[in-house]
Scaffold this active site. Sequence first.
Site, PDB file in Angstrom:
ATOM      1  CG  HIS A   1      -0.047 -12.874  -0.818  1.00  0.00           C
ATOM      2  ND1 HIS A   1       0.365 -14.142  -1.118  1.00  0.00           N
ATOM      3  CD2 HIS A   1       0.524 -12.580   0.375  1.00  0.00           C
ATOM      4  CE1 HIS A   1       1.142 -14.605  -0.155  1.00  0.00           C
ATOM      5  NE2 HIS A   1       1.242 -13.672   0.766  1.00  0.00           N
TER       6      HIS A   1
ATOM      7  CG  HIS B   1       5.429   0.922   2.344  1.00  0.00           C
ATOM      8  ND1 HIS B   1       4.850   2.115   1.974  1.00  0.00           N
ATOM      9  CD2 HIS B   1       4.881   0.598   3.542  1.00  0.00           C
ATOM     10  CE1 HIS B   1       4.003   2.505   2.904  1.00  0.00           C
ATOM     11  NE2 HIS B   1       3.998   1.600   3.880  1.00  0.00           N
TER      12      HIS B   1
ATOM     13  CG  HIS C   1       2.749  -2.356   6.513  1.00  0.00           C
ATOM     14  ND1 HIS C   1       3.792  -1.857   7.273  1.00  0.00           N
ATOM     15  CD2 HIS C   1       2.229  -1.289   5.864  1.00  0.00           C
ATOM     16  CE1 HIS C   1       3.881  -0.555   7.089  1.00  0.00           C
ATOM     17  NE2 HIS C   1       2.945  -0.181   6.224  1.00  0.00           N
TER      18      HIS C   1
ATOM     19  CB  CYS D   1       1.870  10.555  -2.499  1.00  0.00           C
ATOM     20  SG  CYS D   1       1.196   8.942  -2.900  1.00  0.00           S
TER      21      CYS D   1
ATOM     22  CD  GLU E   1       1.256   0.988   9.499  1.00  0.00           C
ATOM     23  OE1 GLU E   1       0.585   0.948   8.452  1.00  0.00           O
ATOM     24  OE2 GLU E   1       1.871   1.994   9.872  1.00  0.00           O
TER      25      GLU E   1
ATOM     26  CG  HIS F   1      -0.362   0.594   2.447  1.00  0.00           C
ATOM     27  ND1 HIS F   1      -1.071   1.394   3.316  1.00  0.00           N
ATOM     28  CD2 HIS F   1       0.905   0.544   2.959  1.00  0.00           C
ATOM     29  CE1 HIS F   1      -0.283   1.792   4.304  1.00  0.00           C
ATOM     30  NE2 HIS F   1       0.901   1.283   4.110  1.00  0.00           N
TER      31      HIS F   1
HETATM   32 ZN   LIG Z   1       2.558   1.555   5.260  1.00  0.00          ZN
END
Ligand SMILES: [Zn+2]
Length: 166
Positions: free
Chosen positions: A75, A35, A37, A31, A154, A22
């Site tokens: 995923h 990346h 999590h 922005c 996260e 995300h």
């Molecule tokens: Zn993040």
Amino acid sequence: MQRPGEFRVSVTKDYLVFASAHFITFAGHRCEGLHGHNYRVRVTVEGALDEESWFVFDFVVLKKIMRRLCDEIDHKVLLPLENPKIQLSEDGDALRVAYEGKPRYVFPKVDCALLPVANTTVEMLAELLTKRLRSELDAIGARGLTAIEMEVEENFGQSAVYRLSL
Ligand SMILES: [Zn+2]
């Protein structure tokens, strides 16, 4: 019988995770880069004891629903449908993502989860999972529940909690 005190039950399991990509937008013109999590979910439901089974809610059912909700976004690239700074457009099997009108990413459509949120923050993900759980609970006619609390983490020690009174 009226009992003093209240009950709540929680579930957090190794499979209540989703490993997803995300990026979020910030106030102004900033922005994040893409990346990922290893998100982890904990859900708590509160309510009256079921008079026949003496539990608030069946763990097996709760785990099964939550596992499915996590699997749906596992995923995937999580993309917000309601962010005014992010424009999404379909192009065959691809999804083009622009930020403030400038092309930024192209993803295979099948690898994306388009979510009805303004930003893919853990706060918004927790709220979304709560709404989805609530509609699953409504669909199976769950009774006696008074609140849902959803925590989405996260990163170790970095999470948001959303609480909805029913
Ligand atoms: Zn993040």
